[in-house]
Write a protein that holds these residues in place. Sequence first.
Motif, PDB file in Angstrom:
ATOM      1  N   GLY A  44       0.786  -1.234   0.000  1.00 55.20           N
ATOM      2  CA  GLY A  44       0.000   0.000   0.000  1.00 55.20           C
ATOM      3  C   GLY A  44       0.809   1.271   0.000  1.00 55.20           C
ATOM      4  O   GLY A  44       0.246   2.366  -0.127  1.00 55.20           O
ATOM      5  N   ASP A  45       2.140   1.169   0.152  1.00 51.76           N
ATOM      6  CA  ASP A  45       2.999   2.362   0.158  1.00 51.76           C
ATOM      7  C   ASP A  45       3.191   2.845  -1.282  1.00 51.76           C
ATOM      8  O   ASP A  45       3.791   2.142  -2.093  1.00 51.76           O
ATOM      9  N   PRO A  46       2.722   4.053  -1.631  1.00 55.78           N
ATOM     10  CA  PRO A  46       2.851   4.518  -3.010  1.00 55.78           C
ATOM     11  C   PRO A  46       4.227   5.058  -3.354  1.00 55.78           C
ATOM     12  O   PRO A  46       4.526   5.279  -4.530  1.00 55.78           O
ATOM     13  N   GLY A  47       5.082   5.280  -2.336  1.00 51.40           N
ATOM     14  CA  GLY A  47       6.326   5.968  -2.609  1.00 51.40           C
ATOM     15  C   GLY A  47       6.067   7.440  -2.876  1.00 51.40           C
ATOM     16  O   GLY A  47       4.986   7.960  -2.580  1.00 51.40           O
ATOM     17  N   TRP A  48       7.047   8.101  -3.443  1.00 56.83           N
ATOM     18  CA  TRP A  48       6.930   9.541  -3.660  1.00 56.83           C
ATOM     19  C   TRP A  48       5.956   9.909  -4.782  1.00 56.83           C
ATOM     20  O   TRP A  48       5.549  11.064  -4.876  1.00 56.83           O
ATOM     21  N   PHE A  49       5.560   8.951  -5.615  1.00 61.93           N
ATOM     22  CA  PHE A  49       4.758   9.308  -6.787  1.00 61.93           C
ATOM     23  C   PHE A  49       3.480   8.504  -6.947  1.00 61.93           C
ATOM     24  O   PHE A  49       2.434   9.070  -7.249  1.00 61.93           O
ATOM     25  N   GLY A  50       3.515   7.207  -6.761  1.00 57.57           N
ATOM     26  CA  GLY A  50       2.306   6.410  -6.854  1.00 57.57           C
ATOM     27  C   GLY A  50       2.019   5.898  -8.252  1.00 57.57           C
ATOM     28  O   GLY A  50       2.532   6.412  -9.253  1.00 57.57           O
ATOM     29  N   PRO A  51       1.174   4.868  -8.343  1.00 58.22           N
ATOM     30  CA  PRO A  51       0.962   4.159  -9.610  1.00 58.22           C
ATOM     31  C   PRO A  51       0.273   4.981 -10.686  1.00 58.22           C
ATOM     32  O   PRO A  51       0.368   4.644 -11.867  1.00 58.22           O
ATOM     33  N   ASP A  52      -0.447   6.007 -10.329  1.00 61.73           N
ATOM     34  CA  ASP A  52      -1.138   6.830 -11.335  1.00 61.73           C
ATOM     35  C   ASP A  52      -0.307   8.030 -11.785  1.00 61.73           C
ATOM     36  O   ASP A  52      -0.805   8.882 -12.529  1.00 61.73           O
ATOM     37  N   SER A  53       0.930   8.083 -11.377  1.00 60.76           N
ATOM     38  CA  SER A  53       1.758   9.249 -11.660  1.00 60.76           C
ATOM     39  C   SER A  53       2.373   9.177 -13.050  1.00 60.76           C
ATOM     40  O   SER A  53       2.578   8.110 -13.633  1.00 60.76           O
ATOM     41  N   ALA A  54       2.713  10.348 -13.565  1.00 66.47           N
ATOM     42  CA  ALA A  54       3.460  10.428 -14.819  1.00 66.47           C
ATOM     43  C   ALA A  54       4.872   9.886 -14.632  1.00 66.47           C
ATOM     44  O   ALA A  54       5.455   9.318 -15.566  1.00 66.47           O
ATOM     45  N   VAL A  55       5.436  10.025 -13.436  1.00 66.11           N
ATOM     46  CA  VAL A  55       6.789   9.545 -13.181  1.00 66.11           C
ATOM     47  C   VAL A  55       6.866   8.030 -13.316  1.00 66.11           C
ATOM     48  O   VAL A  55       7.807   7.496 -13.921  1.00 66.11           O
ATOM     49  N   TRP A  56       5.903   7.307 -12.762  1.00 65.21           N
ATOM     50  CA  TRP A  56       5.905   5.855 -12.920  1.00 65.21           C
ATOM     51  C   TRP A  56       5.857   5.488 -14.394  1.00 65.21           C
ATOM     52  O   TRP A  56       6.548   4.578 -14.841  1.00 65.21           O
ATOM     53  N   TYR A  57       5.033   6.181 -15.148  1.00 67.23           N
ATOM     54  CA  TYR A  57       4.886   5.879 -16.564  1.00 67.23           C
ATOM     55  C   TYR A  57       6.193   6.134 -17.317  1.00 67.23           C
ATOM     56  O   TYR A  57       6.655   5.280 -18.088  1.00 67.23           O
ATOM     57  N   VAL A  58       6.804   7.269 -17.094  1.00 64.58           N
ATOM     58  CA  VAL A  58       8.028   7.626 -17.816  1.00 64.58           C
ATOM     59  C   VAL A  58       9.186   6.724 -17.420  1.00 64.58           C
ATOM     60  O   VAL A  58       9.909   6.204 -18.280  1.00 64.58           O
ATOM     61  N   HIS A  59       9.375   6.472 -16.140  1.00 60.32           N
ATOM     62  CA  HIS A  59      10.548   5.743 -15.680  1.00 60.32           C
ATOM     63  C   HIS A  59      10.417   4.237 -15.832  1.00 60.32           C
ATOM     64  O   HIS A  59      11.401   3.526 -15.629  1.00 60.32           O
ATOM     65  N   SER A  60       9.236   3.741 -16.186  1.00 64.74           N
ATOM     66  CA  SER A  60       9.087   2.296 -16.387  1.00 64.74           C
ATOM     67  C   SER A  60       9.706   1.840 -17.702  1.00 64.74           C
ATOM     68  O   SER A  60       9.931   0.644 -17.897  1.00 64.74           O
ATOM     69  N   HIS A  61       9.976   2.748 -18.632  1.00 64.97           N
ATOM     70  CA  HIS A  61      10.635   2.413 -19.903  1.00 64.97           C
ATOM     71  C   HIS A  61      12.137   2.598 -19.690  1.00 64.97           C
ATOM     72  O   HIS A  61      12.688   3.663 -19.911  1.00 64.97           O
ATOM     73  N   MET A  62      12.801   1.524 -19.267  1.00 63.02           N
ATOM     74  CA  MET A  62      14.189   1.634 -18.835  1.00 63.02           C
ATOM     75  C   MET A  62      15.151   2.063 -19.944  1.00 63.02           C
ATOM     76  O   MET A  62      16.037   2.901 -19.718  1.00 63.02           O
ATOM     77  N   PRO A  63      15.036   1.542 -21.179  1.00 61.08           N
ATOM     78  CA  PRO A  63      15.981   2.000 -22.221  1.00 61.08           C
ATOM     79  C   PRO A  63      15.892   3.502 -22.488  1.00 61.08           C
ATOM     80  O   PRO A  63      16.925   4.168 -22.638  1.00 61.08           O
ATOM     81  N   ALA A 125      11.785   6.781  -8.127  1.00 62.37           N
ATOM     82  CA  ALA A 125      10.556   6.859  -8.930  1.00 62.37           C
ATOM     83  C   ALA A 125       9.481   5.936  -8.389  1.00 62.37           C
ATOM     84  O   ALA A 125       8.358   6.373  -8.106  1.00 62.37           O
ATOM     85  N   TYR A 126       9.801   4.638  -8.245  1.00 65.76           N
ATOM     86  CA  TYR A 126       8.742   3.724  -7.823  1.00 65.76           C
ATOM     87  C   TYR A 126       9.168   2.753  -6.719  1.00 65.76           C
ATOM     88  O   TYR A 126       8.506   1.749  -6.466  1.00 65.76           O
ATOM     89  N   GLY A 127      10.261   3.074  -6.038  1.00 63.60           N
ATOM     90  CA  GLY A 127      10.581   2.322  -4.836  1.00 63.60           C
ATOM     91  C   GLY A 127       9.688   2.745  -3.680  1.00 63.60           C
ATOM     92  O   GLY A 127       8.893   3.682  -3.784  1.00 63.60           O
ATOM     93  N   SER A 128       9.808   2.043  -2.565  1.00 68.91           N
ATOM     94  CA  SER A 128       9.053   2.419  -1.376  1.00 68.91           C
ATOM     95  C   SER A 128       9.499   3.790  -0.887  1.00 68.91           C
ATOM     96  O   SER A 128      10.551   4.305  -1.286  1.00 68.91           O
ATOM     97  N   THR A 129       8.722   4.375  -0.008  1.00 70.61           N
ATOM     98  CA  THR A 129       9.088   5.682   0.541  1.00 70.61           C
ATOM     99  C   THR A 129      10.451   5.625   1.221  1.00 70.61           C
ATOM    100  O   THR A 129      11.294   6.511   1.023  1.00 70.61           O
ATOM    101  N   GLU A 130      10.694   4.602   2.020  1.00 71.33           N
ATOM    102  CA  GLU A 130      11.980   4.494   2.714  1.00 71.33           C
ATOM    103  C   GLU A 130      13.126   4.306   1.734  1.00 71.33           C
ATOM    104  O   GLU A 130      14.227   4.834   1.941  1.00 71.33           O
TER     105      GLU A 130
END
Length: 343
Positions: A44-63, A125-130
């Motif tokens: 349930g921890d969204p981290g700094w951005f969360g699953p609906d964020s633009a950051v998750w979307y952009v950073h999920s494309h690793m290349p 980007a999508y790690g836990s808050t800690e």
Amino acid sequence: MFPTSLPLPHELLTRPLAAKFDDFFDAQVRSRYFKGLDFAGPEGDPGWFGPDSAVWYVHSHMPALAFGLACASYIEGLDPSIFWMAADHVRFVVRDADGKPTGQIDPEGAAVRFGHSLSFFIGTAYGSTETAERLARTVRAMHHTVKGTRPDGLPYDADDPAWLRWNYATVVWGIATAHERYHPRPLRGAELDRYYGEFVRVGHALGGTDLPTTKAETLDCLHSYLPRLAVTPGKAERTGSNLRGAKTGPLDNPFMDWAIRDTLPRWAARMVMYQRPNPVELRARRSALWAALNSLHAVTGPLPEFRQAQARVAGGTTVPHTEPAYALGSDPARTREEVEADA
């Protein structure tokens, strides 16, 4: 009908590359730079951005992310202070018997630097808050130790607010520009500005203030630094025609050097004497890189860490996102040796 198990042509071409990439990432990046980073929990921890964020979307494309970081590193190096910070403090610069920097780059040291960068921008980007907090503490602590004087007598300080603003602007610009040009379904307009607005949390976590929050503001910020920028000897000998024959890393080849310079704002491109090829060749070159980055991503998919993050919040999040906890000036004083021991 054809059997659905038959691989598509691009999969046949990129499968060996994907297998090598997986092996490389496990051996050279994940095992060395992802130690102690939590992507699977707490639930349930969204981290700094969360699953609906633009950051998750952009950073999920690793290349595309990796290419964007290379672009950021290139434009960042137009600040002479960056060159001398690296010469004086970064271990991937080769030194002579007297300990003086030679201007040459050690491939292993460069790989270490790139591995740390990847883990930081993936973990925040999508790690836990800690996980995000831990990474930011480490980078801040390292910045606190980077202080000195350039040969021309000007001081440099990695905690200087003006430097932090420049450094932040180059990174968010590099990642967003690579995404906009080479992602198969890029964010644009207001959605891309949402990425810029979200990512500012990372800048604040590193001590940045007065940071740009849109694409236009970021481009204005970068251009405003032009009077203090220059092409240093180190930059000159590692770009354009001077790069031919360099063998210090996968990005040190004429095509990738061209691709990075092709992303630069016009004023920065003029500094390094970049001129676009004719429209047909330009389209062909960009298409080749687009195909390479997206074929690799299509075959490998998002990193396992991203899948873990998705599973972490599959049942919902406690809040849409958390915020970096850093307060300016609150870090304890630590030596570089202490920082590196904990990294």
